[in-house]
Design an enzyme around this catalytic site. Sequence first.
Site, PDB file in Angstrom:
ATOM      1  CB  VAL A   1      -0.973   0.047   1.207  1.00  0.00           C
ATOM      2  CG1 VAL A   1      -2.078  -0.978   1.075  1.00  0.00           C
ATOM      3  CG2 VAL A   1      -0.252  -0.061   2.537  1.00  0.00           C
TER       4      VAL A   1
ATOM      5  CG  ASN B   1      -7.964  -4.700   6.752  1.00  0.00           C
ATOM      6  OD1 ASN B   1      -8.475  -4.520   7.852  1.00  0.00           O
ATOM      7  ND2 ASN B   1      -7.141  -5.709   6.492  1.00  0.00           N
ATOM      8  CB  ALA B   2      -2.837  -2.791   4.523  1.00  0.00           C
TER       9      ALA B   2
ATOM     10  CB  SER C   1      -7.359   1.198  15.831  1.00  0.00           C
ATOM     11  OG  SER C   1      -6.948   0.717  17.084  1.00  0.00           O
TER      12      SER C   1
ATOM     13  CE1 TYR D   1      -2.037   0.131  14.249  1.00  0.00           C
ATOM     14  CE2 TYR D   1      -2.973   0.634  16.400  1.00  0.00           C
ATOM     15  CZ  TYR D   1      -3.045  -0.011  15.193  1.00  0.00           C
ATOM     16  OH  TYR D   1      -4.139  -0.812  14.908  1.00  0.00           O
TER      17      TYR D   1
ATOM     18  CE  LYS E   1      -5.005   1.275  12.567  1.00  0.00           C
ATOM     19  NZ  LYS E   1      -5.610   0.768  11.311  1.00  0.00           N
TER      20      LYS E   1
HETATM   21  N1  LIG Z   1      -5.579  -6.945  15.774  1.00  0.00           N
HETATM   22  C1  LIG Z   1      -6.035  -5.896  16.471  1.00  0.00           C
HETATM   23  O1  LIG Z   1      -6.152  -5.927  17.705  1.00  0.00           O
HETATM   24  C2  LIG Z   1      -6.462  -4.660  15.750  1.00  0.00           C
HETATM   25  C3  LIG Z   1      -7.190  -3.695  16.465  1.00  0.00           C
HETATM   26  C4  LIG Z   1      -7.587  -2.533  15.823  1.00  0.00           C
HETATM   27  C5  LIG Z   1      -7.282  -2.344  14.502  1.00  0.00           C
HETATM   28  N2  LIG Z   1      -6.577  -3.298  13.829  1.00  0.00           N
HETATM   29  C6  LIG Z   1      -6.286  -3.033  12.425  1.00  0.00           C
HETATM   30  O2  LIG Z   1      -6.809  -4.052  11.625  1.00  0.00           O
HETATM   31  C7  LIG Z   1      -6.092  -4.077  10.401  1.00  0.00           C
HETATM   32  C8  LIG Z   1      -5.728  -5.521  10.087  1.00  0.00           C
HETATM   33  O3  LIG Z   1      -4.882  -5.998  11.112  1.00  0.00           O
HETATM   34  P1  LIG Z   1      -4.935  -7.506  11.641  1.00  0.00           P
HETATM   35  O4  LIG Z   1      -5.176  -7.474  13.082  1.00  0.00           O
HETATM   36  O5  LIG Z   1      -5.819  -8.313  10.782  1.00  0.00           O
HETATM   37  O6  LIG Z   1      -3.396  -7.919  11.483  1.00  0.00           O
HETATM   38  P2  LIG Z   1      -2.640  -8.790  10.403  1.00  0.00           P
HETATM   39  O7  LIG Z   1      -1.201  -8.499  10.618  1.00  0.00           O
HETATM   40  O8  LIG Z   1      -3.098 -10.208  10.455  1.00  0.00           O
HETATM   41  O9  LIG Z   1      -3.139  -8.184   9.010  1.00  0.00           O
HETATM   42  C9  LIG Z   1      -2.544  -7.087   8.388  1.00  0.00           C
HETATM   43  C10 LIG Z   1      -2.355  -7.426   6.922  1.00  0.00           C
HETATM   44  O10 LIG Z   1      -1.812  -6.269   6.273  1.00  0.00           O
HETATM   45  C11 LIG Z   1      -0.740  -6.716   5.458  1.00  0.00           C
HETATM   46  N3  LIG Z   1       0.204  -5.630   5.225  1.00  0.00           N
HETATM   47  C12 LIG Z   1       1.160  -5.151   6.061  1.00  0.00           C
HETATM   48  N4  LIG Z   1       1.860  -4.184   5.469  1.00  0.00           N
HETATM   49  C13 LIG Z   1       1.337  -4.038   4.224  1.00  0.00           C
HETATM   50  C14 LIG Z   1       1.637  -3.201   3.131  1.00  0.00           C
HETATM   51  N5  LIG Z   1       2.644  -2.321   3.187  1.00  0.00           N
HETATM   52  N6  LIG Z   1       0.901  -3.320   1.999  1.00  0.00           N
HETATM   53  C15 LIG Z   1      -0.100  -4.229   1.914  1.00  0.00           C
HETATM   54  N7  LIG Z   1      -0.427  -5.056   2.928  1.00  0.00           N
HETATM   55  C16 LIG Z   1       0.281  -4.960   4.068  1.00  0.00           C
HETATM   56  C17 LIG Z   1      -0.113  -7.869   6.229  1.00  0.00           C
HETATM   57  O11 LIG Z   1       0.705  -8.684   5.412  1.00  0.00           O
HETATM   58  C18 LIG Z   1      -1.368  -8.570   6.727  1.00  0.00           C
HETATM   59  O12 LIG Z   1      -1.859  -9.493   5.776  1.00  0.00           O
HETATM   60  C19 LIG Z   1      -4.904  -3.144  10.575  1.00  0.00           C
HETATM   61  O13 LIG Z   1      -5.199  -1.890   9.974  1.00  0.00           O
HETATM   62  C20 LIG Z   1      -4.818  -2.987  12.074  1.00  0.00           C
HETATM   63  O14 LIG Z   1      -4.237  -1.753  12.440  1.00  0.00           O
HETATM   64  C21 LIG Z   1      -6.165  -4.457  14.419  1.00  0.00           C
END
Ligand SMILES: NC(=O)c1ccc[n+]([C@@H]2O[C@H](COP(=O)([O-])OP(=O)(O)OC[C@H]3O[C@@H](n4cnc5c(N)ncnc54)[C@H](O)[C@@H]3O)[C@@H](O)[C@H]2O)c1
Length: 294
Positions: A73, A99-100, A160, A173, A177
């Site tokens: 991204v 979403n990334a 988030s 972060y 967010k």
């Molecule tokens: N897990 C949590 O507690 C939580 C809470 C709030 C928000 N989030 C948000 O949810 C979203 C997804 O996170 P998740 O928990 O599923 O974690 P995750 O690490 O499983 O998923 C993130 C995905 O983004 C991909 N990614 C990372 N850098 C990238 C880039 N430069 N280009 C394209 N893809 C990229 C990763 O390879 C992965 O597949 C994120 O934005 C994260 O900030 C997660």
Amino acid sequence: MTSVDIPADLPLFNEAKDKVIILTGGSTGIGAETVRRLHGLGAFVNFLDVDRTNGEALSKELGDNVRFYPGSVTVWADQLHVFEDVVARHGHVDIVFANAGIDDVVEDLLEDAVDEAGKLKEPTLVVLDVTLRGVLLTSKLAISFFRRQNSPGSLVITGSAASYLDTAGIPVYNAAKHGVLGLVRSLRDQLAAEPAEIRVNLVAPAFVQTKFTAHVLHLWQRDNLPINQPSDIANALLFLALNKDYHGRSIYAAAGKFTEIETSIEQTRATWLGQQNEDWIQQRKANGIRLGRQ
Ligand SMILES: NC(=O)c1ccc[n+]([C@@H]2O[C@H](COP(=O)([O-])OP(=O)(O)OC[C@H]3O[C@@H](n4cnc5c(N)ncnc54)[C@H](O)[C@@H]3O)[C@@H](O)[C@H]2O)c1
């Protein structure tokens, strides 16, 4: 504060059938779960991710209607290619999920690293680059492609709890967010005033059990703190993507329970900002005065 009931079998979700989707960060976690759900509902799902191994495995497992694009991204050309290719194949795009996001690298903002000359090193801000700049690029592409087509477009951003709350220890972060929430707030009036039917919304998950949080999961379990599953967040993402009543809104998710919070934040502004300040804001809005070049 309004509780929102979003069961996994909501009839609204059937409207995902035949929708053309672009999603970033779909190889694992919340993104992968959302890819699976959308595929199961009959959508055409296209996702971009840097994780080639899991991305290729997922698209191979799900078959023809799911296409994986390896790339980042943070790279404009990678994102542009996805949008151009999807529109060349399908003619339009219905829903974009930005979403990334990452927090699996050690943030360097507060680190006192020095270079060979002994001077304080500039931080890399890699978390900001993916989690805020990457979303800005996805959002620009989504809006630009939506504006060119004769059908509505829906953009949903994964924010988030850190879009609203202070999260000590991860300042970059936290800033990123907050940044994506600011984007949604800035876009809502502007897009509503345009002829193209474009909606933008945010999902604000508290802790979700993914590889992202694996290193601290034991602390949440020890203290019995609320834990979302990726399927909960997929439900919220689908809900905002498909429900035409939602624009410029945000759904907070904790323990699989959902609360729309932007409306009450706006409605209570006079309480926390003061009536005089609220009156000035309303006056400016009523007179159609915007910051930036008109
Ligand atoms: N897990 C949590 O507690 C939580 C809470 C709030 C928000 N989030 C948000 O949810 C979203 C997804 O996170 P998740 O928990 O599923 O974690 P995750 O690490 O499983 O998923 C993130 C995905 O983004 C991909 N990614 C990372 N850098 C990238 C880039 N430069 N280009 C394209 N893809 C990229 C990763 O390879 C992965 O597949 C994120 O934005 C994260 O900030 C997660």
